[in-house]
Design an enzyme around this catalytic site. Structure first.
Site, PDB file in Angstrom:
ATOM      1  N   GLU A 156      -6.000  -9.148   3.794  1.00  0.00           N
ATOM      2  CA  GLU A 156      -5.202  -8.440   4.796  1.00  0.00           C
ATOM      3  C   GLU A 156      -5.151  -9.292   6.056  1.00  0.00           C
ATOM      4  OE1 GLU A 156      -5.839  -4.267   5.569  1.00  0.00           O
ATOM      5  OE2 GLU A 156      -6.472  -3.876   3.489  1.00  0.00           O
ATOM      6  N   ASN A 202     -12.432  -1.237  -0.864  1.00  0.00           N
ATOM      7  CA  ASN A 202     -11.691  -1.799   0.261  1.00  0.00           C
ATOM      8  C   ASN A 202     -12.287  -1.288   1.574  1.00  0.00           C
ATOM      9  OD1 ASN A 202      -9.143  -2.801   1.792  1.00  0.00           O
ATOM     10  ND2 ASN A 202      -9.295  -0.639   2.327  1.00  0.00           N
ATOM     11  N   GLU A 203     -12.554  -2.180   2.478  1.00  0.00           N
ATOM     12  CA  GLU A 203     -13.048  -1.827   3.817  1.00  0.00           C
ATOM     13  C   GLU A 203     -14.134  -0.756   3.732  1.00  0.00           C
ATOM     14  OE1 GLU A 203      -9.950  -1.089   6.664  1.00  0.00           O
ATOM     15  OE2 GLU A 203      -9.131  -3.110   6.467  1.00  0.00           O
ATOM     16  N   GLN A 212       2.319  -6.026   5.620  1.00  0.00           N
ATOM     17  CA  GLN A 212       2.484  -5.739   4.209  1.00  0.00           C
ATOM     18  C   GLN A 212       3.867  -6.198   3.756  1.00  0.00           C
ATOM     19  OE1 GLN A 212       1.453  -1.671   3.190  1.00  0.00           O
ATOM     20  NE2 GLN A 212      -0.523  -1.833   4.177  1.00  0.00           N
ATOM     21  N   TYR A 257      -6.526  -8.906  11.667  1.00  0.00           N
ATOM     22  CA  TYR A 257      -5.177  -8.659  12.170  1.00  0.00           C
ATOM     23  C   TYR A 257      -5.009  -9.267  13.558  1.00  0.00           C
ATOM     24  CZ  TYR A 257      -4.253  -5.389   8.371  1.00  0.00           C
ATOM     25  OH  TYR A 257      -4.045  -4.835   7.130  1.00  0.00           O
ATOM     26  N   GLU A 283       0.847  -1.199   0.000  1.00  0.00           N
ATOM     27  CA  GLU A 283       0.000   0.000   0.000  1.00  0.00           C
ATOM     28  C   GLU A 283       0.875   1.240   0.000  1.00  0.00           C
ATOM     29  OE1 GLU A 283      -3.785   1.854   2.544  1.00  0.00           O
ATOM     30  OE2 GLU A 283      -2.776   0.035   3.233  1.00  0.00           O
TER      31      GLU A 283
END
Length: 498
Positions: free
Chosen positions: A300, A172-173, A349, A244, A25
Protein backbone atom coordinates in the site's frame (compact mmCIF):
# COMPACT_ATOMS: atom_id res chain seq x y z
CA UNK A 1 24.40 21.23 -16.61
CA UNK A 2 23.71 18.17 -14.49
CA UNK A 3 25.55 14.95 -15.27
CA UNK A 4 23.81 11.58 -15.39
CA UNK A 5 26.27 8.70 -15.30
CA UNK A 6 25.20 5.29 -16.59
CA UNK A 7 27.35 2.15 -16.58
CA UNK A 8 25.54 -0.43 -18.74
CA UNK A 9 28.05 -3.13 -17.85
CA UNK A 10 27.21 -3.10 -14.13
CA UNK A 11 23.91 -4.77 -13.28
CA UNK A 12 22.53 -4.13 -9.81
CA UNK A 13 19.59 -6.53 -9.70
CA UNK A 14 16.44 -7.78 -11.38
CA UNK A 15 13.33 -5.59 -11.57
CA UNK A 16 10.33 -7.77 -10.83
CA UNK A 17 7.28 -6.73 -12.84
CA UNK A 18 5.45 -6.82 -9.50
CA UNK A 19 7.20 -3.59 -8.48
CA UNK A 20 4.42 -1.96 -10.51
CA UNK A 21 1.58 -3.86 -8.85
CA UNK A 22 -1.89 -2.59 -7.97
CA UNK A 23 -4.43 -2.84 -5.17
CA UNK A 24 -8.25 -2.99 -5.25
CA UNK A 25 -10.38 -3.01 -2.12
CA UNK A 26 -14.09 -3.14 -1.43
CA UNK A 27 -13.96 0.58 -0.74
CA UNK A 28 -16.11 3.29 -2.28
CA UNK A 29 -16.38 2.93 -6.05
CA UNK A 30 -13.20 0.95 -6.63
CA UNK A 31 -14.76 -2.47 -7.23
CA UNK A 32 -18.41 -1.61 -7.82
CA UNK A 33 -18.85 0.95 -10.63
CA UNK A 34 -15.10 1.25 -11.08
CA UNK A 35 -14.22 -2.29 -12.13
CA UNK A 36 -17.35 -4.39 -11.86
CA UNK A 37 -20.74 -3.30 -13.21
CA UNK A 38 -22.42 -6.71 -13.55
CA UNK A 39 -23.30 -8.71 -16.60
CA UNK A 40 -26.60 -6.89 -17.17
CA UNK A 41 -25.19 -3.35 -17.17
CA UNK A 42 -25.57 -1.11 -20.22
CA UNK A 43 -21.91 -0.19 -19.71
CA UNK A 44 -19.90 -2.42 -22.08
CA UNK A 45 -18.52 -5.34 -20.10
CA UNK A 46 -17.26 -8.89 -20.31
CA UNK A 47 -18.62 -11.10 -17.53
CA UNK A 48 -19.38 -7.96 -15.55
CA UNK A 49 -15.94 -6.33 -15.88
CA UNK A 50 -15.89 -2.91 -17.53
CA UNK A 51 -14.31 -3.26 -20.97
CA UNK A 52 -12.81 0.24 -20.97
CA UNK A 53 -11.19 -0.27 -17.56
CA UNK A 54 -9.79 -3.70 -18.42
CA UNK A 55 -8.31 -2.40 -21.68
CA UNK A 56 -6.69 0.56 -19.90
CA UNK A 57 -5.19 -1.77 -17.31
CA UNK A 58 -3.83 -4.05 -20.00
CA UNK A 59 -2.16 -1.02 -21.63
CA UNK A 60 0.03 -0.52 -18.57
CA UNK A 61 0.64 -4.27 -18.19
CA UNK A 62 -0.63 -4.55 -14.61
CA UNK A 63 1.53 -7.41 -13.28
CA UNK A 64 -0.31 -8.31 -10.06
CA UNK A 65 -3.50 -7.27 -8.26
CA UNK A 66 -4.10 -7.37 -4.49
CA UNK A 67 -7.65 -8.03 -3.17
CA UNK A 68 -10.02 -7.82 -1.19
CA UNK A 69 -8.29 -5.34 1.14
CA UNK A 70 -7.04 -3.44 2.99
CA UNK A 71 -9.02 -3.15 6.17
CA UNK A 72 -11.91 -4.88 4.42
CA UNK A 73 -9.86 -8.10 4.23
CA UNK A 74 -10.03 -8.70 7.97
CA UNK A 75 -13.81 -8.52 8.05
CA UNK A 76 -14.28 -10.46 4.79
CA UNK A 77 -15.59 -14.01 4.95
CA UNK A 78 -15.00 -15.57 1.56
CA UNK A 79 -17.92 -18.01 1.61
CA UNK A 80 -20.27 -15.01 1.57
CA UNK A 81 -19.00 -14.22 -1.93
CA UNK A 82 -19.49 -17.53 -3.76
CA UNK A 83 -22.46 -19.36 -5.25
CA UNK A 84 -25.58 -17.91 -6.92
CA UNK A 85 -25.57 -14.14 -6.45
CA UNK A 86 -29.15 -13.96 -5.31
CA UNK A 87 -28.21 -16.14 -2.35
CA UNK A 88 -25.07 -14.30 -1.28
CA UNK A 89 -25.10 -12.61 2.11
CA UNK A 90 -25.38 -8.86 2.41
CA UNK A 91 -23.32 -7.02 5.02
CA UNK A 92 -22.47 -3.51 6.16
CA UNK A 93 -19.05 -2.29 5.13
CA UNK A 94 -18.18 -0.90 8.56
CA UNK A 95 -14.76 0.40 7.54
CA UNK A 96 -15.73 2.29 4.41
CA UNK A 97 -18.84 4.42 4.35
CA UNK A 98 -21.29 2.14 6.15
CA UNK A 99 -22.80 1.03 2.85
CA UNK A 100 -24.30 -2.35 2.01
CA UNK A 101 -21.87 -4.87 0.54
CA UNK A 102 -23.85 -7.43 -1.46
CA UNK A 103 -20.87 -9.71 -2.17
CA UNK A 104 -21.69 -9.87 -5.87
CA UNK A 105 -17.94 -9.51 -6.50
CA UNK A 106 -16.21 -12.46 -4.85
CA UNK A 107 -13.53 -15.05 -5.48
CA UNK A 108 -14.78 -16.16 -8.91
CA UNK A 109 -15.17 -12.57 -10.08
CA UNK A 110 -11.70 -11.59 -8.85
CA UNK A 111 -10.11 -14.51 -10.65
CA UNK A 112 -12.04 -13.59 -13.80
CA UNK A 113 -10.81 -10.00 -13.54
CA UNK A 114 -7.20 -11.16 -13.26
CA UNK A 115 -7.72 -13.48 -16.23
CA UNK A 116 -8.98 -10.61 -18.36
CA UNK A 117 -6.22 -8.21 -17.27
CA UNK A 118 -3.58 -10.95 -17.59
CA UNK A 119 -2.06 -10.38 -14.14
CA UNK A 120 -1.01 -12.47 -11.16
CA UNK A 121 -3.25 -12.91 -8.13
CA UNK A 122 -2.58 -11.58 -4.63
CA UNK A 123 -5.21 -12.67 -2.10
CA UNK A 124 -5.30 -11.11 1.37
CA UNK A 125 -6.67 -13.44 4.04
CA UNK A 126 -8.65 -12.68 7.18
CA UNK A 127 -6.72 -13.00 10.44
CA UNK A 128 -8.47 -10.23 12.39
CA UNK A 129 -11.95 -11.81 12.50
CA UNK A 130 -11.40 -15.10 10.68
CA UNK A 131 -10.28 -18.58 11.67
CA UNK A 132 -7.46 -20.82 10.60
CA UNK A 133 -10.01 -23.21 9.16
CA UNK A 134 -11.63 -20.47 7.09
CA UNK A 135 -8.31 -19.40 5.60
CA UNK A 136 -7.21 -22.97 4.98
CA UNK A 137 -10.46 -23.83 3.24
CA UNK A 138 -10.22 -20.75 1.02
CA UNK A 139 -6.81 -21.84 -0.23
CA UNK A 140 -8.17 -25.35 -0.78
CA UNK A 141 -11.21 -23.96 -2.63
CA UNK A 142 -9.00 -21.92 -4.97
CA UNK A 143 -6.02 -24.17 -5.58
CA UNK A 144 -6.82 -27.86 -5.00
CA UNK A 145 -7.33 -29.88 -8.17
CA UNK A 146 -8.40 -33.22 -6.65
CA UNK A 147 -11.39 -34.52 -4.72
CA UNK A 148 -12.14 -32.62 -1.51
CA UNK A 149 -15.07 -30.77 0.05
CA UNK A 150 -13.80 -27.35 -1.04
CA UNK A 151 -12.69 -28.43 -4.52
CA UNK A 152 -16.08 -30.05 -5.00
CA UNK A 153 -17.77 -26.83 -3.87
CA UNK A 154 -15.76 -24.79 -6.40
CA UNK A 155 -16.79 -27.17 -9.16
CA UNK A 156 -20.41 -26.98 -8.06
CA UNK A 157 -20.14 -23.20 -8.33
CA UNK A 158 -19.04 -23.42 -11.94
CA UNK A 159 -15.24 -23.58 -12.04
CA UNK A 160 -13.90 -27.05 -12.72
CA UNK A 161 -10.18 -26.28 -12.77
CA UNK A 162 -8.21 -24.93 -9.84
CA UNK A 163 -6.84 -21.41 -10.02
CA UNK A 164 -3.34 -20.24 -9.23
CA UNK A 165 -2.89 -18.09 -6.14
CA UNK A 166 0.47 -16.43 -6.69
CA UNK A 167 0.62 -14.43 -3.45
CA UNK A 168 -1.25 -14.76 -0.16
CA UNK A 169 -1.19 -12.14 2.59
CA UNK A 170 -1.77 -13.49 6.10
CA UNK A 171 -3.80 -10.60 7.50
CA UNK A 172 -3.64 -6.86 6.81
CA UNK A 173 -2.59 -4.03 9.13
CA UNK A 174 -2.97 -6.28 12.15
CA UNK A 175 -1.32 -3.55 14.20
CA UNK A 176 -4.49 -1.46 13.54
CA UNK A 177 -7.74 -2.19 11.71
CA UNK A 178 -6.78 -5.87 11.43
CA UNK A 179 -7.03 -6.50 15.17
CA UNK A 180 -4.92 -3.95 17.11
CA UNK A 181 -2.41 -6.69 17.87
CA UNK A 182 1.03 -6.55 19.44
CA UNK A 183 3.80 -7.69 17.06
CA UNK A 184 4.72 -10.72 19.16
CA UNK A 185 1.10 -11.87 19.21
CA UNK A 186 0.74 -11.39 15.46
CA UNK A 187 4.03 -13.21 14.87
CA UNK A 188 2.69 -16.25 16.70
CA UNK A 189 -0.58 -16.06 14.77
CA UNK A 190 1.32 -15.80 11.51
CA UNK A 191 3.27 -18.97 12.33
CA UNK A 192 0.03 -20.77 13.01
CA UNK A 193 -2.09 -19.50 10.12
CA UNK A 194 0.55 -19.88 7.41
CA UNK A 195 0.97 -23.55 8.33
CA UNK A 196 -2.41 -24.26 6.78
CA UNK A 197 -1.83 -22.38 3.55
CA UNK A 198 -1.01 -25.58 1.69
CA UNK A 199 0.94 -25.81 -1.54
CA UNK A 200 -1.41 -28.19 -3.31
CA UNK A 201 0.48 -27.60 -6.56
CA UNK A 202 4.17 -28.05 -5.75
CA UNK A 203 5.15 -26.47 -9.06
CA UNK A 204 3.26 -23.29 -8.14
CA UNK A 205 3.93 -22.66 -4.45
CA UNK A 206 2.04 -19.83 -2.79
CA UNK A 207 4.24 -16.84 -1.92
CA UNK A 208 3.32 -16.14 1.74
CA UNK A 209 3.38 -12.55 2.94
CA UNK A 210 3.38 -11.56 6.60
CA UNK A 211 1.86 -8.31 7.83
CA UNK A 212 4.63 -5.77 8.20
CA UNK A 213 4.84 -2.29 9.63
CA UNK A 214 2.97 0.96 9.31
CA UNK A 215 5.46 3.55 8.04
CA UNK A 216 8.23 4.05 10.64
CA UNK A 217 7.16 1.41 13.16
CA UNK A 218 10.53 -0.34 13.25
CA UNK A 219 9.62 -2.08 16.51
CA UNK A 220 6.89 -4.02 14.67
CA UNK A 221 9.31 -5.24 12.00
CA UNK A 222 11.88 -6.31 14.56
CA UNK A 223 9.49 -8.14 16.87
CA UNK A 224 7.53 -9.90 14.11
CA UNK A 225 10.77 -11.20 12.64
CA UNK A 226 12.14 -12.16 16.05
CA UNK A 227 8.96 -14.10 16.81
CA UNK A 228 8.87 -15.92 13.50
CA UNK A 229 12.56 -16.48 12.90
CA UNK A 230 13.27 -18.49 16.01
CA UNK A 231 11.46 -21.20 14.07
CA UNK A 232 13.44 -20.70 10.87
CA UNK A 233 12.75 -18.83 7.67
CA UNK A 234 11.05 -21.48 5.55
CA UNK A 235 7.51 -20.21 5.91
CA UNK A 236 7.81 -16.48 5.13
CA UNK A 237 8.46 -15.24 1.61
CA UNK A 238 7.57 -11.58 2.04
CA UNK A 239 7.01 -8.92 4.71
CA UNK A 240 4.74 -5.99 3.93
CA UNK A 241 5.18 -2.26 4.51
CA UNK A 242 2.52 0.46 4.24
CA UNK A 243 3.31 4.12 3.68
CA UNK A 244 1.09 6.90 2.38
CA UNK A 245 2.18 10.33 1.24
CA UNK A 246 0.17 12.83 3.32
CA UNK A 247 1.15 16.50 2.84
CA UNK A 248 -0.71 17.70 5.97
CA UNK A 249 -1.69 15.70 9.03
CA UNK A 250 -4.22 12.88 9.27
CA UNK A 251 -6.89 15.29 10.53
CA UNK A 252 -6.53 17.67 7.60
CA UNK A 253 -4.57 16.05 4.84
CA UNK A 254 -4.99 18.78 2.22
CA UNK A 255 -6.80 19.05 -1.10
CA UNK A 256 -5.99 16.98 -4.17
CA UNK A 257 -6.58 20.02 -6.42
CA UNK A 258 -6.33 23.21 -4.36
CA UNK A 259 -2.75 23.48 -3.11
CA UNK A 260 0.07 25.99 -3.30
CA UNK A 261 3.75 25.65 -4.12
CA UNK A 262 4.72 25.09 -0.47
CA UNK A 263 2.26 22.21 -0.21
CA UNK A 264 3.51 20.81 -3.52
CA UNK A 265 7.07 20.54 -2.22
CA UNK A 266 5.84 19.31 1.17
CA UNK A 267 4.12 16.45 -0.64
CA UNK A 268 7.24 15.47 -2.55
CA UNK A 269 9.34 15.69 0.61
CA UNK A 270 6.94 13.31 2.33
CA UNK A 271 7.15 10.96 -0.66
CA UNK A 272 10.94 10.84 -0.50
CA UNK A 273 10.68 9.49 3.06
CA UNK A 274 9.99 6.16 1.36
CA UNK A 275 13.73 5.74 0.79
CA UNK A 276 14.49 6.08 4.50
CA UNK A 277 11.75 3.56 5.34
CA UNK A 278 13.09 1.03 2.83
CA UNK A 279 16.63 1.40 4.15
CA UNK A 280 15.79 1.23 7.85
CA UNK A 281 13.26 -1.60 7.65
CA UNK A 282 15.64 -3.32 5.26
CA UNK A 283 18.47 -3.04 7.79
CA UNK A 284 16.31 -4.81 10.40
CA UNK A 285 15.41 -7.50 7.87
CA UNK A 286 19.13 -7.91 7.10
CA UNK A 287 19.77 -8.88 10.72
CA UNK A 288 17.49 -11.91 10.34
CA UNK A 289 17.78 -12.47 6.60
CA UNK A 290 21.20 -11.27 5.36
CA UNK A 291 20.80 -13.23 2.13
CA UNK A 292 17.68 -11.22 1.31
CA UNK A 293 15.52 -14.26 0.68
CA UNK A 294 12.51 -12.47 2.13
CA UNK A 295 11.07 -9.76 -0.07
CA UNK A 296 9.89 -6.38 1.17
CA UNK A 297 6.36 -5.99 -0.18
CA UNK A 298 5.16 -2.37 -0.16
CA UNK A 299 1.59 -3.34 -0.86
CA UNK A 300 0.00 0.00 0.00
CA UNK A 301 1.54 3.28 -1.15
CA UNK A 302 0.36 6.51 -2.74
CA UNK A 303 -1.06 9.93 -1.93
CA UNK A 304 -3.88 10.39 0.56
CA UNK A 305 -5.71 13.73 0.53
CA UNK A 306 -9.05 14.96 1.83
CA UNK A 307 -11.93 13.57 -0.23
CA UNK A 308 -13.41 15.62 -3.06
CA UNK A 309 -16.09 18.04 -1.79
CA UNK A 310 -19.57 16.56 -1.85
CA UNK A 311 -18.46 12.92 -1.90
CA UNK A 312 -18.89 10.26 0.78
CA UNK A 313 -15.95 10.71 3.21
CA UNK A 314 -15.75 6.92 3.55
CA UNK A 315 -15.22 6.46 -0.19
CA UNK A 316 -11.78 8.20 -0.32
CA UNK A 317 -12.40 9.62 -3.80
CA UNK A 318 -9.79 12.16 -4.86
CA UNK A 319 -8.63 13.81 -8.07
CA UNK A 320 -5.15 13.26 -9.51
CA UNK A 321 -2.71 15.89 -10.81
CA UNK A 322 0.81 16.24 -12.14
CA UNK A 323 1.88 16.31 -8.49
CA UNK A 324 0.63 12.72 -8.20
CA UNK A 325 2.44 11.68 -11.38
CA UNK A 326 5.67 12.91 -9.80
CA UNK A 327 4.88 11.01 -6.58
CA UNK A 328 4.46 7.89 -8.72
CA UNK A 329 7.69 8.52 -10.61
CA UNK A 330 9.68 9.11 -7.41
CA UNK A 331 8.37 5.92 -5.82
CA UNK A 332 8.84 3.74 -8.89
CA UNK A 333 12.42 4.98 -9.23
CA UNK A 334 13.03 4.19 -5.55
CA UNK A 335 11.57 0.69 -5.88
CA UNK A 336 13.84 0.07 -8.86
CA UNK A 337 16.95 1.33 -7.04
CA UNK A 338 16.17 -0.92 -4.04
CA UNK A 339 15.20 -4.04 -5.98
CA UNK A 340 17.64 -6.17 -3.98
CA UNK A 341 15.13 -6.05 -1.13
CA UNK A 342 11.87 -4.67 -2.57
CA UNK A 343 10.17 -7.39 -4.59
CA UNK A 344 6.63 -6.08 -4.97
CA UNK A 345 4.74 -2.81 -4.53
CA UNK A 346 1.01 -2.05 -4.95
CA UNK A 347 -0.35 1.43 -5.48
CA UNK A 348 -3.52 2.30 -3.56
CA UNK A 349 -5.83 2.07 -5.33
CA UNK A 350 -6.67 1.02 -8.87
CA UNK A 351 -9.90 2.94 -9.65
CA UNK A 352 -11.77 5.83 -7.96
CA UNK A 353 -9.97 5.55 -4.60
CA UNK A 354 -6.91 7.50 -3.37
CA UNK A 355 -4.13 7.71 -6.01
CA UNK A 356 -6.08 5.98 -8.76
CA UNK A 357 -4.77 5.29 -12.22
CA UNK A 358 -8.36 5.49 -13.55
CA UNK A 359 -11.51 7.42 -12.66
CA UNK A 360 -15.03 6.51 -13.79
CA UNK A 361 -18.37 8.30 -13.91
CA UNK A 362 -21.18 6.19 -15.31
CA UNK A 363 -20.17 5.19 -18.82
CA UNK A 364 -17.22 7.59 -18.84
CA UNK A 365 -13.64 6.78 -17.88
CA UNK A 366 -10.54 8.95 -17.66
CA UNK A 367 -6.85 8.10 -17.37
CA UNK A 368 -5.11 10.05 -14.62
CA UNK A 369 -1.59 11.51 -14.72
CA UNK A 370 -0.58 8.57 -12.52
CA UNK A 371 -1.79 6.16 -15.25
CA UNK A 372 0.57 7.87 -17.68
CA UNK A 373 3.48 7.55 -15.25
CA UNK A 374 2.86 3.80 -15.04
CA UNK A 375 2.55 3.65 -18.83
CA UNK A 376 6.01 5.23 -19.16
CA UNK A 377 7.62 3.04 -16.49
CA UNK A 378 6.30 -0.32 -17.71
CA UNK A 379 9.49 -0.66 -19.78
CA UNK A 380 11.31 -1.52 -16.54
CA UNK A 381 9.24 -4.66 -15.95
CA UNK A 382 11.40 -7.80 -15.96
CA UNK A 383 14.50 -5.76 -16.83
CA UNK A 384 17.92 -5.53 -15.15
CA UNK A 385 18.74 -2.52 -13.01
CA UNK A 386 21.80 -0.71 -14.35
CA UNK A 387 24.23 1.30 -12.25
CA UNK A 388 23.45 5.01 -12.52
CA UNK A 389 23.86 8.29 -10.66
CA UNK A 390 22.56 11.80 -11.30
CA UNK A 391 23.84 15.10 -9.95
CA UNK A 392 21.13 17.06 -8.16
CA UNK A 393 20.53 20.36 -6.41
CA UNK A 394 17.92 21.29 -3.84
CA UNK A 395 14.69 23.05 -4.78
CA UNK A 396 11.70 24.19 -2.72
CA UNK A 397 10.50 27.14 -0.68
CA UNK A 398 10.77 25.98 2.92
CA UNK A 399 14.14 24.88 4.22
CA UNK A 400 12.72 21.81 5.95
CA UNK A 401 10.90 20.74 2.79
CA UNK A 402 13.58 21.17 0.15
CA UNK A 403 13.96 18.22 -2.22
CA UNK A 404 16.51 17.12 -4.83
CA UNK A 405 15.39 18.44 -8.21
CA UNK A 406 15.92 15.12 -9.97
CA UNK A 407 15.33 11.41 -9.35
CA UNK A 408 16.19 8.62 -11.77
CA UNK A 409 16.59 4.93 -12.44
CA UNK A 410 17.97 3.04 -15.42
CA UNK A 411 17.38 -0.51 -16.62
CA UNK A 412 18.30 -2.73 -19.55
CA UNK A 413 15.47 -4.70 -21.10
CA UNK A 414 15.81 -8.15 -22.57
CA UNK A 415 16.28 -6.70 -26.07
CA UNK A 416 19.41 -4.88 -24.86
CA UNK A 417 17.96 -1.36 -24.90
CA UNK A 418 18.50 1.00 -21.98
CA UNK A 419 15.54 2.76 -20.38
CA UNK A 420 16.09 5.95 -18.39
CA UNK A 421 13.25 7.32 -16.28
CA UNK A 422 13.65 10.71 -14.64
CA UNK A 423 11.52 13.13 -12.68
CA UNK A 424 12.13 16.89 -12.45
CA UNK A 425 10.58 18.02 -9.18
CA UNK A 426 11.26 21.73 -9.73
CA UNK A 427 8.12 23.70 -10.43
CA UNK A 428 9.73 26.45 -12.47
CA UNK A 429 13.17 25.36 -13.69
CA UNK A 430 13.96 23.02 -16.54
CA UNK A 431 17.26 21.17 -16.16
CA UNK A 432 19.95 20.65 -18.80
CA UNK A 433 21.35 17.14 -18.50
CA UNK A 434 24.31 15.39 -20.09
CA UNK A 435 24.09 11.64 -19.76
CA UNK A 436 27.36 9.74 -20.16
CA UNK A 437 27.39 5.99 -20.90
CA UNK A 438 30.57 4.30 -19.69
CA UNK A 439 32.52 2.33 -22.32
CA UNK A 440 29.60 2.59 -24.76
CA UNK A 441 28.60 4.31 -27.97
CA UNK A 442 25.08 5.63 -28.41
CA UNK A 443 23.35 4.60 -31.61
CA UNK A 444 19.83 6.03 -31.25
CA UNK A 445 17.54 7.66 -28.67
CA UNK A 446 13.83 8.33 -28.45
CA UNK A 447 11.58 9.33 -25.62
CA UNK A 448 8.28 10.48 -24.18
CA UNK A 449 7.47 13.14 -21.58
CA UNK A 450 4.62 13.93 -19.20
CA UNK A 451 4.52 17.54 -18.05
CA UNK A 452 2.21 20.36 -17.03
CA UNK A 453 1.36 22.77 -14.25
CA UNK A 454 1.34 21.25 -10.77
CA UNK A 455 -2.47 21.28 -10.57
CA UNK A 456 -3.01 20.03 -14.12
CA UNK A 457 -5.42 17.09 -14.22
CA UNK A 458 -7.85 15.24 -16.45
CA UNK A 459 -11.61 15.49 -16.09
CA UNK A 460 -14.48 13.65 -17.75
CA UNK A 461 -15.17 16.72 -19.87
CA UNK A 462 -11.48 17.34 -20.64
CA UNK A 463 -9.81 13.92 -20.43
CA UNK A 464 -6.57 14.83 -22.25
CA UNK A 465 -5.30 17.87 -20.38
CA UNK A 466 -2.37 15.78 -19.11
CA UNK A 467 -1.02 13.15 -21.47
CA UNK A 468 2.22 11.58 -22.65
CA UNK A 469 3.92 13.24 -25.64
CA UNK A 470 6.88 12.40 -27.85
CA UNK A 471 10.22 13.85 -26.72
CA UNK A 472 12.84 14.30 -29.43
CA UNK A 473 14.97 17.28 -28.39
CA UNK A 474 17.99 15.07 -27.74
CA UNK A 475 21.57 15.54 -28.97
CA UNK A 476 23.66 12.40 -29.48
CA UNK A 477 27.46 12.53 -29.42
CA UNK A 478 29.47 9.31 -29.24
CA UNK A 479 29.18 8.07 -25.62
CA UNK A 480 26.72 10.69 -24.38
CA UNK A 481 23.41 12.40 -24.95
CA UNK A 482 22.23 15.88 -23.99
CA UNK A 483 18.70 17.03 -23.36
CA UNK A 484 16.61 19.38 -21.23
CA UNK A 485 14.01 17.92 -18.90
CA UNK A 486 11.07 20.34 -18.43
CA UNK A 487 10.00 21.58 -15.03
CA UNK A 488 7.41 19.45 -13.22
CA UNK A 489 7.77 16.46 -15.51
CA UNK A 490 8.32 12.74 -15.86
CA UNK A 491 10.59 11.62 -18.71
CA UNK A 492 11.38 8.26 -20.32
CA UNK A 493 14.27 7.81 -22.75
CA UNK A 494 14.99 4.64 -24.69
CA UNK A 495 18.66 4.40 -25.60
CA UNK A 496 20.04 1.96 -28.15
CA UNK A 497 23.77 1.33 -27.89
CA UNK A 498 25.98 0.57 -30.86
Amino acid sequence: MAKLYVNPKVKKGHLNPELQGHFSEHLGRCIYEGIYVGENSDIPNVNGMRTDVVEALKEIHVPVLRWPGGCFADEYHWKDGIGPKEGRKKMINTHWGGVVEDNSFGTHEFMELCRQVGCKTYINGNVGSGTVQEMSEWVEYMTFEGVSPMADLRKKNGHEEAWTVDYFGVGNENWGCGGNMRPEYYGDLYRRYQTYIRNYDREKPVYKIACGANAGDYHWTDKVLETTFDHGRGFMNGLSLHYYTVPGDWGKKGSALEFDEKEYYRTLKATLKMEELIKRHGAIMDQYDPEKKIGMVIDEWGTWYDVEPGTNPGFLYQQNTMRDALVAGINLNLFNKNCDRVKMANIAQMVNVLQSVLLTDGKRMVKTPTWYAFHMYQVHQDAELVESFVETREVGQEEENKVPNLTESVSQSQDGKLHLTLTNLSLDEAEDIESIFADSQVKAVKGTVLTGKMQAHNTFDEPDQVHEEAFSAITVKEDRISFTIPACSVLHLEVELA
